[in-house]
Design an enzyme around this catalytic site. Structure first.
Site, mmCIF file in Angstrom:
data_model
loop_
_atom_site.group_PDB
_atom_site.id
_atom_site.type_symbol
_atom_site.label_atom_id
_atom_site.label_comp_id
_atom_site.label_asym_id
_atom_site.label_seq_id
_atom_site.Cartn_x
_atom_site.Cartn_y
_atom_site.Cartn_z
ATOM 1 N N HIS B 7 47.025 36.996 50.885
ATOM 2 C CA HIS B 7 46.146 36.164 51.722
ATOM 3 C C HIS B 7 44.935 36.938 52.225
ATOM 4 C CE1 HIS B 7 48.934 37.779 54.942
ATOM 5 N NE2 HIS B 7 47.809 37.894 55.610
ATOM 6 N N GLU B 43 48.304 31.105 64.436
ATOM 7 C CA GLU B 43 47.787 31.170 63.075
ATOM 8 C C GLU B 43 48.217 29.980 62.234
ATOM 9 O OE1 GLU B 43 50.091 34.936 62.128
ATOM 10 O OE2 GLU B 43 50.807 33.627 60.514
ATOM 11 N N GLN B 59 44.621 32.640 55.586
ATOM 12 C CA GLN B 59 45.289 32.692 56.895
ATOM 13 C C GLN B 59 44.213 32.641 57.988
ATOM 14 O OE1 GLN B 59 46.779 36.545 58.374
ATOM 15 N NE2 GLN B 59 48.782 35.581 58.580
ATOM 16 N N HIS B 83 41.370 40.904 57.735
ATOM 17 C CA HIS B 83 42.172 41.781 56.880
ATOM 18 C C HIS B 83 42.462 41.105 55.546
ATOM 19 C CE1 HIS B 83 45.451 39.344 58.726
ATOM 20 N NE2 HIS B 83 46.046 39.519 57.550
ATOM 21 N N GLU B 133 47.036 44.834 54.492
ATOM 22 C CA GLU B 133 48.410 44.469 54.830
ATOM 23 C C GLU B 133 49.235 44.411 53.549
ATOM 24 O OE1 GLU B 133 48.581 40.747 57.005
ATOM 25 O OE2 GLU B 133 50.700 40.454 56.546
#
Lengths: 140, 140
Positions: B7, B43, B59, B83, B133
């Site tokens: 994502h 989120e 996201q 991110h 991530e």
């Protein structure tokens, strides 16, 4: 409309250094290198996944000059994510649909992208602050 | 090591407004919403593609408070890409391999991510300026 996350475009000061870093850290293979004079960058594509209709990549971008868009980005923000690209079946059709919803297109017509793709950019201010690219992969 | 781009995490001031924008513009479906107190965000996950082992998503992240990491990001950089997350088969194994190469891990052990995934963050300064991530999707 979107088939995949096509690539993450990362602006960097030294392409060769970052190719070495990303391929080493994440065990990624460089599948294409090119110079795109129109966009003022030299670049490399590191493959993450293959799929019908187009793959997913990390794209590393080094500016050809400080006054290119990526050069200006680096001066202002430093190294990091420059844009995100999403795969579409037909870039002209996607541009038309998205433009009709009021998003400003940074390209009037599709232009040449990495690995013979057809691409177009959307204005980041109309897409939540994200410089967004649409990609129609070349037919394999 | 990487199976997919899992994502793109986008920081925003108003989650509901951005859910409406992204789902409308790009014809994306919201497949999960949650509040993650540990990370200080509420989120939503908008699905782009499904695949064995995990899908690909946008996201959207709204901070629960201005002094959370995403709150501070917004104050400094404004809305946009916060991110990028990559899917791995086993997050603990990936952390170990990447940590051994000298990358600083922001998490000592995997923690809880979106949709019951296990996640860990890497220091952006060690990954070309990109907050990165690692995601191990929940077994479906």
């Amino acid at each position: 409309m979107f088939m995949r996350i096509d690539h993450i475009g990362i602006a960097c000061n030294d392409l060769e250094e970052k190719i070495a870093l990303f391929s080493e850290l994440f065990e990624l293979e460089v599948v294409a290198r090119e110079v795109n004079e129109e966009q003022g960058v030299k670049e490399a594509m590191l493959r993450i996944a293959d799929a019908d209709g187009g793959g997913s990549y990390i794209q590393l971008l080094e500016p050809l000059s400080p006054d290119s868009p990526v050069g200006k980005f680096l001066a202002k923000r430093g190294e990091g994510v420059h844009h995100v690209a999403f795969g579409v079946p037909d870039v002209a059709e996607a541009m038309s649909k998205i433009g009709d919803k009021g998003v400003r297109l940074l390209d009037e017509r599709p232009r040449h992208g990495s690995m013979d793709s057809k691409i177009a950019f959307l204005h980041p201010k109309d897409v939540g602050g994200m410089l967004t690219e649409l990609v129609q992969a070349a037919k394999s």
